[in-house]
Design an enzyme around this catalytic site. Structure first.
Site, short mmCIF file in Angstrom:
data_model
loop_
_atom_site.label_atom_id
_atom_site.label_comp_id
_atom_site.label_asym_id
_atom_site.label_seq_id
_atom_site.Cartn_x
_atom_site.Cartn_y
_atom_site.Cartn_z
N CYS A 164 0.81 -1.22 0.00
CA CYS A 164 0.00 0.00 0.00
C CYS A 164 0.85 1.27 0.00
CB CYS A 164 -0.95 -0.02 1.19
SG CYS A 164 -1.98 -1.50 1.23
N HIS A 304 -2.04 8.08 6.20
CA HIS A 304 -2.38 6.76 5.69
C HIS A 304 -3.79 6.39 6.14
CE1 HIS A 304 -1.61 2.91 3.91
NE2 HIS A 304 -1.79 2.26 5.05
N GLU A 315 -0.24 5.60 13.84
CA GLU A 315 0.16 6.74 13.01
C GLU A 315 0.00 8.05 13.78
OE1 GLU A 315 -0.53 8.54 8.51
OE2 GLU A 315 -1.95 7.06 9.30
N LYS A 336 -9.11 8.37 2.52
CA LYS A 336 -9.64 7.00 2.46
C LYS A 336 -11.05 6.93 3.05
CE LYS A 336 -5.34 4.27 2.63
NZ LYS A 336 -4.32 5.34 2.76
N HIS A 341 -9.70 2.13 0.60
CA HIS A 341 -8.25 1.92 0.50
C HIS A 341 -7.93 1.35 -0.88
CE1 HIS A 341 -4.19 1.23 1.29
NE2 HIS A 341 -4.24 0.64 2.47
N PHE A 400 1.68 -3.43 3.94
CA PHE A 400 1.97 -4.74 4.51
C PHE A 400 3.43 -5.09 4.21
CE2 PHE A 400 -2.57 -6.77 4.39
CZ PHE A 400 -2.97 -5.93 5.41
#
Length: 414
Positions: A164, A304, A315, A336, A341, A400
């Site tokens: 991502c 993110h 975060e 998002k 996402h 990931f």
């Protein structure tokens, strides 16, 4: 920062909230959710029955039927947004040196739909049932390859894959190619097409997806106390980058400037974020170091912000540790909340939102902010856009495997 200045002169987007860059921006400012019940495959046995989909997408609106059949949607999306970005840039493709044009476009997964359909065909019909275009349709480098083939761009051509973080990662690499003088122009960004039954099933089995089936448009709710997972999305976003000297010489419209990036790793877990945020903090600090700016000069961060219980807190805490008290003065957001996402395309789409925020002086909201989470206590620009004249802004993208990318953008001035 050393090397040439690099500016953004063309943009393209195909997203759940808009099928081109202006529509995408209008959708973000309107706080419009692109999350809907899935309609193009059966979801009866899936715990999550919704996603951020491109509405009314028909490949034959963009390609002839034969051409469309030979490309996975991930490549189609890349070509569509590349064409928009090139047209927007005003580059004269007949006069530029095509040996000096890079195409650096990524996808986190590649041709997932093709892989699934051809696996089924192999199972049902044997080896003779496999499409001869199976491999070229599947491999992650094909969006970049097809773009270069279509336009004859012979410069560096590849795909960096970092889950991502992919879209932002490829923009950073393209920035380097121009900054260091390897190329004069670059088409860069990310594309993804994961909204298929196997994709939804895979993320569902990890218990990563929201299951708010009764209110899908409210399912993506980063930083809200009632968040229960992320929402899968699809699409692409693309940039044309070029040296400032080139852009000025041809009188190009300039959306903004890229001035730095930070790449890092969590070195922690294949999917879970490092709760101490060591990799994220390193990416943020390295990005500002390259940009040669202080933390108190950052005014906006497109986070993110996936809407996962652990990720949003990690975060948020990383930003507090890096920016200190100034963290509370930054307008943060997560787009998002509207797009879902978009995986390998997320960083590119969210970088576009960041650049537009600088260019227009307006920060899109984080929607679905209804119940404050005491562990997420920063200013996430809740529910309504905010006008703010800014000089520097950031985009965060994490993947990931522990991949982290932070890009720093600057409002353009001479």
């Amino acid at each position: 920062m050393t090397g040439r200045r690099v500016v953004i002169t063309g943009v393209g987007a195909l997203t759940p909230v808009g099928k081109n860059a202006p529509e995408f921006w209008e959708g973000l400012l309107a706080g419009r959710s692109g999350v809907r019940p899935i309609t193009h495959f059966d979801t009866d046995d899936l715990p999550t029955k919704f996603a951020g989909q491109i509405e009314n997408y028909e490949p034959t609106d963009y390609f002839d039927r034969k051409e469309a059949r030979r490309m996975d949607p991930v490549t189609q999306y890349g070509l569509i947004t590349a064409e928009e970005a090139l047209n927007d840039s005003g580059l004269d493709l007949e006069t530029i040196d095509k040996d000096r044009v890079a195409v650096i476009v990524g996808t986190g997964i590649g041709g997932m739909i093709t892989f699934y359909e051809q696996s089924v065909s192999l199972h049902e019909h044997g080896a003779r049932g496999v499409n001869p275009f199976f491999i070229p349709m599947l491999i992650p480098d094909m969006p970049a390859g097809q773009i270069s083939i279509k336009y004859g761009f012979r410069g560096p051509n590849y795909c960096a894959v970092s889950a991502c973080a992919t879209g932002s990662h490829n923009i950073g690499l393209a920035y380097d190619s121009i900054r260091m003088g390897q190329t004069d122009y670059a088409l860069c960004g990310g594309t993804e097409s994961p909204v298929w039954k196997i994709g939804v099933a895979g993320f569902s089995s990890m218990k990563a997806l929201s299951r708010r089936n009764d209110e899908p448009e409210k399912a993506s709710r980063p930083f809200d106390k009632d968040r229960d997972g992320f929402v899968l999305g699809e699409g692409a976003a693309m940039f044309v980058l070029e040296s400032l000297d080139s852009a000025k010489q041809r009188g190009a419209k300039i959306y903004g400037e890229i001035v730095g990036y930070g790449f890092s790793a969590d070195a922690h877990h294949i999917t879970a974020p490092d709760p101490d945020g060591n990799g994220v903090k390193l990416a943020l600090r390295n990005a500002m170091k390259m940009a040669e700016i202080r933390p108190d000069q950052i005014e906006h961060i497109n986070m993110h912000g996936t809407s996962t219980p652990l990720g949003d807190i990690a975060e948020t805490n990383s930003i507090k540790k890096v920016f200190g008290d100034h963290a509370y003065s930054i307008n943060l957001n997560s787009t998002k909340s509207m797009t879902g996402h978009m995986l390998g395309a997320a960083g590119a789409a969210e970088s576009l939102a960041t650049v537009f925020a600088l260019y227009h002086g307006i920060i899109p909201p984080t929607i679905n902010q209804e119940t404050p989470d005491p562990e997420c206590d920063l200013n996430y620009t809740p529910n309504k856009p905010v006008e703010r004249s800014m000089t520097y802004a950031m985009n965060n993208a994490f993947g990931f495997g522990g991949h982290n990318t932070t890009l720093v953008f600057k409002r353009f001035s001479e």
